[in-house]
Design a protein around this motif. Structure first.
Motif: not given
Length: 62
Positions: A12-17, A40-48
């Protein structure tokens, strides 16, 4: 420089995160996968890092 961020959070927190990460970093698409237990959900993000012209709140001296 780019880097990978992995977050494990309540589904439920995935969109907020994801939104908070996008506000703090220059991010690409968020990839979502359930954890092994499926609770739970794992989120992977490529970031800079954002530079001072794209994020005026943070200065180079911080």
């Amino acid at each position: 420089m780019t880097f990978e961020i992995r977050v494990i959070c309540a589904s439920g927190d995935a969109d907020r995160v994801s939104g908070a990460l996008a506000a703090a970093f220059q991010t690409g698409a968020v990839r979502r996968y359930p954890t092994r237990d499926g609770r739970r959900t794992r989120l992977y993000v490529t970031a800079g890092h954002r530079d001072s012209s794209t994020n005026p709140i943070h200065t180079e001296s911080e």
